[in-house]
Scaffold this motif. Sequence first.
Motif, PDB file in Angstrom:
ATOM      1  N   ASN A  24     -17.782  27.748  64.725  1.00 55.68           N
ATOM      2  CA  ASN A  24     -16.831  28.059  65.784  1.00 55.68           C
ATOM      3  C   ASN A  24     -16.682  26.831  66.686  1.00 55.68           C
ATOM      4  O   ASN A  24     -17.439  26.642  67.635  1.00 55.68           O
ATOM      5  CB  ASN A  24     -17.328  29.268  66.578  1.00 55.68           C
ATOM      6  CG  ASN A  24     -16.305  29.703  67.608  1.00 55.68           C
ATOM      7  OD1 ASN A  24     -15.317  28.990  67.862  1.00 55.68           O
ATOM      8  ND2 ASN A  24     -16.521  30.856  68.205  1.00 55.68           N
ATOM      9  N   LEU A  25     -15.705  26.002  66.372  1.00 53.97           N
ATOM     10  CA  LEU A  25     -15.567  24.738  67.107  1.00 53.97           C
ATOM     11  C   LEU A  25     -15.110  24.951  68.545  1.00 53.97           C
ATOM     12  O   LEU A  25     -15.382  24.117  69.410  1.00 53.97           O
ATOM     13  CB  LEU A  25     -14.616  23.795  66.368  1.00 53.97           C
ATOM     14  CG  LEU A  25     -15.089  23.317  64.988  1.00 53.97           C
ATOM     15  CD1 LEU A  25     -14.067  22.364  64.375  1.00 53.97           C
ATOM     16  CD2 LEU A  25     -16.463  22.650  65.055  1.00 53.97           C
ATOM     17  N   ASP A  26     -14.423  26.068  68.795  1.00 48.24           N
ATOM     18  CA  ASP A  26     -14.031  26.368  70.180  1.00 48.24           C
ATOM     19  C   ASP A  26     -15.265  26.571  71.059  1.00 48.24           C
ATOM     20  O   ASP A  26     -15.217  26.395  72.264  1.00 48.24           O
ATOM     21  CB  ASP A  26     -13.152  27.620  70.232  1.00 48.24           C
ATOM     22  CG  ASP A  26     -11.735  27.318  69.733  1.00 48.24           C
ATOM     23  OD1 ASP A  26     -11.235  26.208  70.014  1.00 48.24           O
ATOM     24  OD2 ASP A  26     -11.151  28.174  69.058  1.00 48.24           O
ATOM     25  N   GLU A  27     -16.354  26.972  70.431  1.00 47.17           N
ATOM     26  CA  GLU A  27     -17.603  27.216  71.159  1.00 47.17           C
ATOM     27  C   GLU A  27     -18.602  26.079  70.943  1.00 47.17           C
ATOM     28  O   GLU A  27     -19.802  26.259  71.134  1.00 47.17           O
ATOM     29  CB  GLU A  27     -18.246  28.529  70.680  1.00 47.17           C
ATOM     30  CG  GLU A  27     -17.357  29.757  70.836  1.00 47.17           C
ATOM     31  CD  GLU A  27     -17.214  30.165  72.289  1.00 47.17           C
ATOM     32  OE1 GLU A  27     -18.225  30.123  73.004  1.00 47.17           O
ATOM     33  OE2 GLU A  27     -16.088  30.483  72.710  1.00 47.17           O
ATOM     34  N   THR A  28     -18.114  24.925  70.486  1.00 48.44           N
ATOM     35  CA  THR A  28     -18.993  23.788  70.192  1.00 48.44           C
ATOM     36  C   THR A  28     -18.549  22.570  70.998  1.00 48.44           C
ATOM     37  O   THR A  28     -17.384  22.192  70.956  1.00 48.44           O
ATOM     38  CB  THR A  28     -18.934  23.439  68.681  1.00 48.44           C
ATOM     39  OG1 THR A  28     -19.278  24.597  67.923  1.00 48.44           O
ATOM     40  CG2 THR A  28     -19.891  22.296  68.344  1.00 48.44           C
ATOM     41  N   ASP A  29     -19.478  21.975  71.724  1.00 46.87           N
ATOM     42  CA  ASP A  29     -19.180  20.728  72.444  1.00 46.87           C
ATOM     43  C   ASP A  29     -19.558  19.509  71.600  1.00 46.87           C
ATOM     44  O   ASP A  29     -18.826  18.531  71.527  1.00 46.87           O
ATOM     45  CB  ASP A  29     -19.969  20.656  73.750  1.00 46.87           C
ATOM     46  CG  ASP A  29     -19.715  21.845  74.645  1.00 46.87           C
ATOM     47  OD1 ASP A  29     -18.541  22.243  74.783  1.00 46.87           O
ATOM     48  OD2 ASP A  29     -20.697  22.384  75.201  1.00 46.87           O
ATOM     49  N   LEU A  30     -20.728  19.590  70.990  1.00 40.76           N
ATOM     50  CA  LEU A  30     -21.256  18.455  70.229  1.00 40.76           C
ATOM     51  C   LEU A  30     -21.512  18.900  68.799  1.00 40.76           C
ATOM     52  O   LEU A  30     -22.268  19.843  68.564  1.00 40.76           O
ATOM     53  CB  LEU A  30     -22.600  18.037  70.846  1.00 40.76           C
ATOM     54  CG  LEU A  30     -22.748  16.598  71.293  1.00 40.76           C
ATOM     55  CD1 LEU A  30     -21.813  16.346  72.447  1.00 40.76           C
ATOM     56  CD2 LEU A  30     -24.186  16.317  71.698  1.00 40.76           C
ATOM     57  N   SER A  87      -8.422  19.070  69.280  1.00 39.80           N
ATOM     58  CA  SER A  87      -7.786  20.286  69.803  1.00 39.80           C
ATOM     59  C   SER A  87      -8.831  21.329  70.195  1.00 39.80           C
ATOM     60  O   SER A  87      -8.544  22.218  71.003  1.00 39.80           O
ATOM     61  CB  SER A  87      -6.797  20.864  68.791  1.00 39.80           C
ATOM     62  OG  SER A  87      -7.494  21.351  67.665  1.00 39.80           O
ATOM     63  N   THR A  88     -10.044  21.237  69.642  1.00 41.82           N
ATOM     64  CA  THR A  88     -11.100  22.195  70.002  1.00 41.82           C
ATOM     65  C   THR A  88     -12.129  21.568  70.937  1.00 41.82           C
ATOM     66  O   THR A  88     -13.178  22.167  71.199  1.00 41.82           O
ATOM     67  CB  THR A  88     -11.842  22.713  68.745  1.00 41.82           C
ATOM     68  OG1 THR A  88     -12.400  21.595  68.042  1.00 41.82           O
ATOM     69  CG2 THR A  88     -10.903  23.472  67.819  1.00 41.82           C
ATOM     70  N   LYS A  89     -11.827  20.361  71.439  1.00 46.41           N
ATOM     71  CA  LYS A  89     -12.755  19.664  72.339  1.00 46.41           C
ATOM     72  C   LYS A  89     -14.162  19.606  71.734  1.00 46.41           C
ATOM     73  O   LYS A  89     -15.129  20.120  72.311  1.00 46.41           O
ATOM     74  CB  LYS A  89     -12.805  20.374  73.701  1.00 46.41           C
ATOM     75  CG  LYS A  89     -11.696  19.971  74.634  1.00 46.41           C
ATOM     76  CD  LYS A  89     -12.173  18.856  75.556  1.00 46.41           C
ATOM     77  CE  LYS A  89     -11.076  18.392  76.510  1.00 46.41           C
ATOM     78  NZ  LYS A  89     -11.389  17.070  77.063  1.00 46.41           N
ATOM     79  N   THR A  90     -14.244  19.027  70.582  1.00 47.65           N
ATOM     80  CA  THR A  90     -15.525  18.917  69.892  1.00 47.65           C
ATOM     81  C   THR A  90     -15.838  17.435  69.672  1.00 47.65           C
ATOM     82  O   THR A  90     -15.062  16.721  69.045  1.00 47.65           O
ATOM     83  CB  THR A  90     -15.462  19.636  68.527  1.00 47.65           C
ATOM     84  OG1 THR A  90     -15.057  20.989  68.734  1.00 47.65           O
ATOM     85  CG2 THR A  90     -16.810  19.602  67.833  1.00 47.65           C
ATOM     86  N   PHE A  91     -16.953  17.013  70.219  1.00 48.31           N
ATOM     87  CA  PHE A  91     -17.372  15.611  70.083  1.00 48.31           C
ATOM     88  C   PHE A  91     -18.247  15.508  68.828  1.00 48.31           C
ATOM     89  O   PHE A  91     -19.394  15.967  68.811  1.00 48.31           O
ATOM     90  CB  PHE A  91     -18.153  15.200  71.328  1.00 48.31           C
ATOM     91  CG  PHE A  91     -18.442  13.728  71.413  1.00 48.31           C
ATOM     92  CD1 PHE A  91     -17.420  12.820  71.662  1.00 48.31           C
ATOM     93  CD2 PHE A  91     -19.742  13.246  71.260  1.00 48.31           C
ATOM     94  CE1 PHE A  91     -17.681  11.459  71.767  1.00 48.31           C
ATOM     95  CE2 PHE A  91     -20.012  11.883  71.363  1.00 48.31           C
ATOM     96  CZ  PHE A  91     -18.979  10.994  71.614  1.00 48.31           C
TER      97      PHE A  91
HETATM   98 MG    MG Z   1     -15.397  22.432  70.829  1.00 54.52          MG
END
Ligand code: MG
Length: 221
Positions: free
Chosen positions: A109-115, A29-33
């Motif tokens: 902050n997973l919303d601000e985290t890609d990886l 849901s937070t687009k975090t890989f």
């Molecule tokens: Mg993310």
Amino acid sequence: MGTRTISIVENILDANDRIAQTNRELFDSTKTFAINFMASPGAGKTSVILRTVQYLKDRYRMAGVDGDVATTIDADRMAATGIPAVQINTGGTCHLDAVMLSGALPKLNLDETDLLIIENVGNLICPASFKLGSRLDVLIASVPEGDDKPYKYPKMYRGVQAMLLNKVDLLPYFDFDMDYFRKGVEVLNPGLSFFPVSAKTGEGLDAYIEWLTEQADSFLK
Ligand code: MG
Ligand code: ZN
């Protein structure tokens, strides 16, 4: 009526899997890989991770979670690269589990985290049993550990989507039979993505990073 027996270990793992699923949903849901790196102590896990951060931190917004039995050394090294890093002190436990991870995630902050890079505790046995909810599970082995490791720790080799064989710069100095090692890996985990690398010299890292980037991009797109 027959008697039904469920072992305590089974119950613990079921409970862990449920929390791992919750972690997975949060990552989705937070687009975090999220990538879970596992290895035995001394395989060069932290060095590989630091290299990975170096290569990718301009391309992705990265963060780290570091599991350690007592110290914050590895998390400090991760934070020194400039990415947010959280330490999980396992208090002597030799693996991370899904509950420990879920307790650490609100600090990022997973919303601000890609990886998200997860550094598991150095151990080749129990991390294989405790799912975390990560998208990728990666094993890092190393030449000095010997070519018989897949035969000794089959569960670990079976449960991962990729593996790195680190410290290939030391191959001339060790009696390491690459064919024997690869055969062991292939039997346990056919078609596993395999990257011989040296975090020290940089050898082989380009292929690994290219693969990782493809995996991350297809998740994040
Ligand atoms: Mg993310
Ligand atoms: Zn353990």
